[in-house]
Design a protein around this motif. Structure first.
Motif, PDB file in Angstrom:
ATOM      1  N   ILE A 222       0.840  -1.200   0.000  1.00 20.14           N
ATOM      2  CA  ILE A 222       0.000   0.000   0.000  1.00 20.14           C
ATOM      3  C   ILE A 222       0.874   1.248   0.000  1.00 20.14           C
ATOM      4  O   ILE A 222       0.639   2.191  -0.751  1.00 20.14           O
ATOM      5  N   ALA A 223       1.893   1.258   0.851  1.00 15.93           N
ATOM      6  CA  ALA A 223       2.792   2.408   0.928  1.00 15.93           C
ATOM      7  C   ALA A 223       3.492   2.634  -0.403  1.00 15.93           C
ATOM      8  O   ALA A 223       3.612   3.781  -0.868  1.00 15.93           O
ATOM      9  N   ASP A 224       3.963   1.564  -1.032  1.00 17.71           N
ATOM     10  CA  ASP A 224       4.633   1.693  -2.334  1.00 17.71           C
ATOM     11  C   ASP A 224       3.682   2.266  -3.379  1.00 17.71           C
ATOM     12  O   ASP A 224       4.053   3.160  -4.141  1.00 17.71           O
ATOM     13  N   PHE A 225       2.462   1.767  -3.409  1.00 15.67           N
ATOM     14  CA  PHE A 225       1.484   2.245  -4.375  1.00 15.67           C
ATOM     15  C   PHE A 225       1.170   3.726  -4.163  1.00 15.67           C
ATOM     16  O   PHE A 225       1.129   4.512  -5.115  1.00 15.67           O
ATOM     17  N   LYS A 226       0.966   4.117  -2.908  1.00 15.35           N
ATOM     18  CA  LYS A 226       0.654   5.520  -2.624  1.00 15.35           C
ATOM     19  C   LYS A 226       1.808   6.424  -3.018  1.00 15.35           C
ATOM     20  O   LYS A 226       1.594   7.535  -3.511  1.00 15.35           O
ATOM     21  N   ARG A 227       3.060   5.977  -2.809  1.00 13.30           N
ATOM     22  CA  ARG A 227       4.221   6.776  -3.201  1.00 13.30           C
ATOM     23  C   ARG A 227       4.264   6.933  -4.712  1.00 13.30           C
ATOM     24  O   ARG A 227       4.554   8.003  -5.227  1.00 13.30           O
ATOM     25  N   ILE A 228       3.955   5.875  -5.460  1.00 14.79           N
ATOM     26  CA  ILE A 228       3.932   5.947  -6.921  1.00 14.79           C
ATOM     27  C   ILE A 228       2.889   6.958  -7.381  1.00 14.79           C
ATOM     28  O   ILE A 228       3.151   7.791  -8.262  1.00 14.79           O
ATOM     29  N   VAL A 229       1.711   6.914  -6.791  1.00 14.46           N
ATOM     30  CA  VAL A 229       0.644   7.855  -7.162  1.00 14.46           C
ATOM     31  C   VAL A 229       1.072   9.290  -6.873  1.00 14.46           C
ATOM     32  O   VAL A 229       0.900  10.183  -7.711  1.00 14.46           O
ATOM     33  N   LEU A 230       1.645   9.539  -5.685  1.00 11.80           N
ATOM     34  CA  LEU A 230       2.091  10.895  -5.351  1.00 11.80           C
ATOM     35  C   LEU A 230       3.172  11.373  -6.311  1.00 11.80           C
ATOM     36  O   LEU A 230       3.154  12.530  -6.749  1.00 11.80           O
ATOM     37  N   ASN A 231       4.104  10.504  -6.659  1.00  4.01           N
ATOM     38  CA  ASN A 231       5.160  10.883  -7.599  1.00  4.01           C
ATOM     39  C   ASN A 231       4.580  11.184  -8.978  1.00  4.01           C
ATOM     40  O   ASN A 231       4.998  12.127  -9.647  1.00  4.01           O
ATOM     41  N   TYR A 232       3.609  10.390  -9.399  1.00  2.00           N
ATOM     42  CA  TYR A 232       2.950  10.635 -10.677  1.00  2.00           C
ATOM     43  C   TYR A 232       2.264  12.001 -10.679  1.00  2.00           C
ATOM     44  O   TYR A 232       2.384  12.776 -11.642  1.00  2.00           O
ATOM     45  N   LEU A 233       1.564  12.304  -9.611  1.00  2.69           N
ATOM     46  CA  LEU A 233       0.876  13.594  -9.533  1.00  2.69           C
ATOM     47  C   LEU A 233       1.860  14.755  -9.546  1.00  2.69           C
ATOM     48  O   LEU A 233       1.602  15.797 -10.167  1.00  2.69           O
ATOM     49  N   LYS A 234       2.993  14.590  -8.889  1.00  5.26           N
ATOM     50  CA  LYS A 234       4.022  15.636  -8.913  1.00  5.26           C
ATOM     51  C   LYS A 234       4.558  15.828 -10.326  1.00  5.26           C
ATOM     52  O   LYS A 234       4.758  16.961 -10.774  1.00  5.26           O
ATOM     53  N   MET A 235       4.809  14.727 -11.037  1.00  8.21           N
ATOM     54  CA  MET A 235       5.320  14.825 -12.403  1.00  8.21           C
ATOM     55  C   MET A 235       4.308  15.499 -13.319  1.00  8.21           C
ATOM     56  O   MET A 235       4.670  16.320 -14.160  1.00  8.21           O
ATOM     57  N   GLU A 236       3.046  15.154 -13.167  1.00  7.61           N
ATOM     58  CA  GLU A 236       2.010  15.788 -13.980  1.00  7.61           C
ATOM     59  C   GLU A 236       1.937  17.289 -13.703  1.00  7.61           C
ATOM     60  O   GLU A 236       1.759  18.092 -14.610  1.00  7.61           O
ATOM     61  N   SER A 237       2.087  17.649 -12.440  1.00  7.79           N
ATOM     62  CA  SER A 237       2.061  19.062 -12.068  1.00  7.79           C
ATOM     63  C   SER A 237       3.245  19.800 -12.689  1.00  7.79           C
ATOM     64  O   SER A 237       3.098  20.900 -13.213  1.00  7.79           O
ATOM     65  N   LEU A 238       4.403  19.192 -12.627  1.00  8.11           N
ATOM     66  CA  LEU A 238       5.596  19.805 -13.223  1.00  8.11           C
ATOM     67  C   LEU A 238       5.463  19.915 -14.732  1.00  8.11           C
ATOM     68  O   LEU A 238       5.856  20.911 -15.335  1.00  8.11           O
ATOM     69  N   LYS A 239       4.901  18.901 -15.347  1.00 10.45           N
ATOM     70  CA  LYS A 239       4.707  18.895 -16.796  1.00 10.45           C
ATOM     71  C   LYS A 239       3.763  20.012 -17.226  1.00 10.45           C
ATOM     72  O   LYS A 239       3.990  20.671 -18.227  1.00 10.45           O
ATOM     73  N   SER A 240       2.713  20.247 -16.462  1.00 11.83           N
ATOM     74  CA  SER A 240       1.759  21.290 -16.825  1.00 11.83           C
ATOM     75  C   SER A 240       2.334  22.696 -16.606  1.00 11.83           C
ATOM     76  O   SER A 240       1.832  23.651 -17.192  1.00 11.83           O
ATOM     77  N   ASP A 241       3.386  22.806 -15.782  1.00 14.14           N
ATOM     78  CA  ASP A 241       4.016  24.095 -15.561  1.00 14.14           C
ATOM     79  C   ASP A 241       4.951  24.499 -16.704  1.00 14.14           C
ATOM     80  O   ASP A 241       5.361  25.646 -16.774  1.00 14.14           O
TER      81      ASP A 241
END
Length: 113
Positions: free
Chosen positions: A93-112
């Motif tokens: 669960i912890a690994d999955f949540k970290r992957i999701v958070l990292n994905y969201l950060k990358m998407e945020s950076l990409k949109s910037d």
């Protein structure tokens, strides 16, 4: 209020809302249930490594566990969700949540860009 007080309280609140007990958290971190109790009571410090593991498990940023402002901490806590998984699944669960958070950060950076 000392940092150990509000960090311990934040850990306790996330643990409770996610439906975990102190023993499960201790097993996940490789420490005793008693140490978790002392940490939550603000009587013992927790290592940065274990704080990072808890942030991953809870699906939050490390800064959320360090939040001193009770109103902000309570708001972030309201978005946490309960998990009825067994302790064997906590690492996954912890690994999955970290992957999701990292994905969201990358998407945020990409949109910037």
């Amino acid at each position: 209020m000392k940092p150990t007080d509000y960090i311990g309280k934040n850990i306790q609140q996330y643990r409770i809302i996610l439906g975990l007990n102190q023993q499960q958290l201790g097993d996940y971190l490789g420490v005793t249930r008693e140490l978790i109790s002392f940490i939550e009571a603000g009587k013992r410090e927790i290592s940065l490594s274990n704080l990072n593991k808890l942030a991953d498990l809870f699906g939050i940023e490390l800064e959320d566990l360090l939040e001193e402002d009770k109103q902000i901490a309570d708001t972030k806590l309201a978005f946490a969700f309960r998990s009825d998984e067994t302790e064997e699944d906590l690492s996954q669960i912890a690994d999955f949540k970290r992957i999701v958070l990292n994905y969201l950060k990358m998407e945020s950076l990409k949109s910037d860009l």
